[in-house]
Design a protein around this motif. Structure first.
Motif, PDB file in Angstrom:
ATOM      1  N   CYS A 318       0.826  -1.215   0.000  1.00  7.01           N
ATOM      2  CA  CYS A 318       0.000   0.000   0.000  1.00  7.01           C
ATOM      3  C   CYS A 318       0.860   1.266   0.000  1.00  7.01           C
ATOM      4  O   CYS A 318       1.859   1.356   0.706  1.00  7.01           O
ATOM      5  CB  CYS A 318      -0.926  -0.012   1.219  1.00  7.01           C
ATOM      6  N   CYS A 320      -0.456   4.280   0.828  1.00  3.99           N
ATOM      7  CA  CYS A 320      -1.216   5.324   1.529  1.00  3.99           C
ATOM      8  C   CYS A 320      -0.347   6.028   2.581  1.00  3.99           C
ATOM      9  O   CYS A 320       0.727   5.551   2.952  1.00  3.99           O
ATOM     10  CB  CYS A 320      -2.479   4.748   2.179  1.00  3.99           C
ATOM     11  N   CYS A 323       0.412   3.778   5.685  1.00  8.66           N
ATOM     12  CA  CYS A 323       1.371   2.682   5.475  1.00  8.66           C
ATOM     13  C   CYS A 323       2.767   3.189   5.159  1.00  8.66           C
ATOM     14  O   CYS A 323       3.747   2.485   5.431  1.00  8.66           O
ATOM     15  CB  CYS A 323       0.891   1.749   4.370  1.00  8.66           C
ATOM     16  N   HIS A 349      -6.226   4.332   5.061  1.00  7.51           N
ATOM     17  CA  HIS A 349      -5.760   3.087   4.430  1.00  7.51           C
ATOM     18  C   HIS A 349      -6.902   2.377   3.689  1.00  7.51           C
ATOM     19  O   HIS A 349      -6.746   1.974   2.536  1.00  7.51           O
ATOM     20  CB  HIS A 349      -5.152   2.149   5.477  1.00  7.51           C
TER      21      HIS A 349
HETATM   22 ZN   LIG Z   1      -2.200   1.797   3.493  1.00  7.75          ZN
END
Ligand SMILES: [Zn+2]
Length: 401
Positions: A318, A320, A323, A349
């Motif tokens: 990920c 995001c 993360c 997320h």
């Molecule tokens: Zn994430």
């Protein structure tokens, strides 16, 4: 006194048309582009839900960073609080929440379902007892259009009657007829006020003949877009998916199709392959606030002890904000300590996971690889919802293949 710095928000111009371009098809799956006065929306698209003018725990910058193209507000909730007048005087909902991209508003029809103990449906409209202070309010097709024109929605939804899945066929048929009748009243009311686009809502429960009747009537009106309502109201996914497929096939190809209130990762994949372009759902942010975060293998709860000492990101796939900046162990700690930041990071997320899923589906459609994408998705993904059953069962019920 410090001044609130508002971002540039384009004014709604009557001359600017809402339109949809269908760009690619792969089986029933579609990739397209919706143009609105507040920018374009590439489809398929997931719309985060900002019921009360806020996607819970997130602000505008969070939403922009995770790739949000359009959000969904709720006319009924905003009418009750802060009130249409407040929003209108602030320059509309875009200006009030300082959000420059498109907004679709739902009418309050769903609250007629979800707040059943607080409402009464008559031929005229829906009478609600406010969940805030118990006061009585009547929403009519006309008043609901007025609320949404006043707050400046890019897409208006008409008042509809949404019943639970266990409702009798007679009741579902009546609800569908009333929804069609109210649509006529909504359109007449809108004609006098604005050129904002208003979608029709197909009802009819799980009955093919009712869905057909509803879709045929709405299609004859040549509306700017079409929504499928009355699903995800208690039925199993093995019943929902075929109904989505049958209904989407009945709708005009050159208009966007919006499946209301549906949005788990597996629902997005299974309904995009059945011809849906737009989705909204409170699920990704609601489960995030409980610590349930999406991965390509299914939902994982970051509050579990296995994450306590993890110094890696929650999901290595990920990109995001949560993360890329924080460890799973830190997010685990935030949940245990009931820190507000936990809700924000987990919501970012989950929404980003859905945005990436939609982006990947769009690319797969453009390349004619949607079947392969779906196979790969199900090789990894285990749905949290038991009614989704096993991935093998889902494959069997899909007549798309
Ligand atoms: Zn994430």
């Amino acid at each position: 006194m410090a001044r609130v710095i508002k971002i540039a928000i384009s004014a709604l111009k009557k001359t600017e048309m809402f339109n949809f371009t269908l760009e690619h098809k792969d089986g029933l799956a579609r990739a397209g582009c919706i143009n609105t006065p507040h920018g374009e929306i590439l489809t398929p698209v997931f719309m985060p839900v900002a019921t009360q003018g806020s996607v819970k725990a997130l602000d505008r910058v969070d939403l922009e960073c995770l790739g949000t193209q359009i959000i969904l507000g709720n006319a009924y909730h905003l009418y009750l609080r802060p009130g249409t007048k407040v929003i209108k005087e602030a320059g509309g909902l875009h200006s009030f929440m300082n959000w420059a991209r498109p907004i679709l508003t739902d009418s309050g029809g769903f609250q007629g379902f979800s707040l059943q103990h607080l409402r009464k449906i008559t031929n005229d409209g829906i009478t609600f007892k406010s969940h805030i202070d118990g006061s009585t309010h009547e929403l009519t097709p006309e008043s609901v259009v007025e609320i949404q024109t006043d707050i400046g929605s890019d897409v208006i939804m008409p008042l509809d009657v949404c019943l639970p899945t266990e409702a009798s066929k007679t009741d579902l048929s009546e609800a569908m007829n009333l929804t069609s009748n109210w649509l006529g009243r909504s359109l007449r009311s809108l004609e006098r006020k604005s050129e904002q686009p208003l979608f029709g809502i197909v009802q009819g429960g799980l009955h093919v003949d009712l869905r057909q009747k509803s879709a045929e009537f709405l299609s004859s009106l040549d509306l700017p877009g079409y929504a499928i309502g009355g699903l995800s109201v208690g039925e199993t996914k093995e019943k929902m998916y075929p109904t989505v497929e049958i209904t989407s096939k009945l709708l005009p190809e050159n208009k966007p199709r919006y499946l209301m209130g549906v949005g788990s990762p597996e629902d997005l994949v299974e309904c995009v392959v059945r011809g849906i372009d737009m989705f909204d759902c409170v699920l990704p942010t609601r489960v995030a606030r409980k610590g349930a975060m999406y991965t390509k293998f299914g939902r994982r709860n970051v509050t579990r002890s296995e994450y306590k000492k993890s110094d890696s990101s929650f999901d290595k796939d990920c990109d995001c904000y949560a993360c890329t900046n924080f460890s799973a162990g830190y997010i685990h700690h935030l949940f245990k300590a009931k820190e507000y930041l936990a809700y924000r990071l987990a919501s970012i997320h989950n929404l980003r996971f859905l945005m990436r899923t939609m982006g990947d589906l769009r690319k797969a459609i453009q390349r004619g690889l949607v079947k392969e994408y779906r196979e790969q998705f199900w090789e990894n993904y285990q749905p949290a919802d038991q009614s989704a059953r096993t991935n093998q069962a889902l494959r069997h019920i899909n007549r798309f293949e």
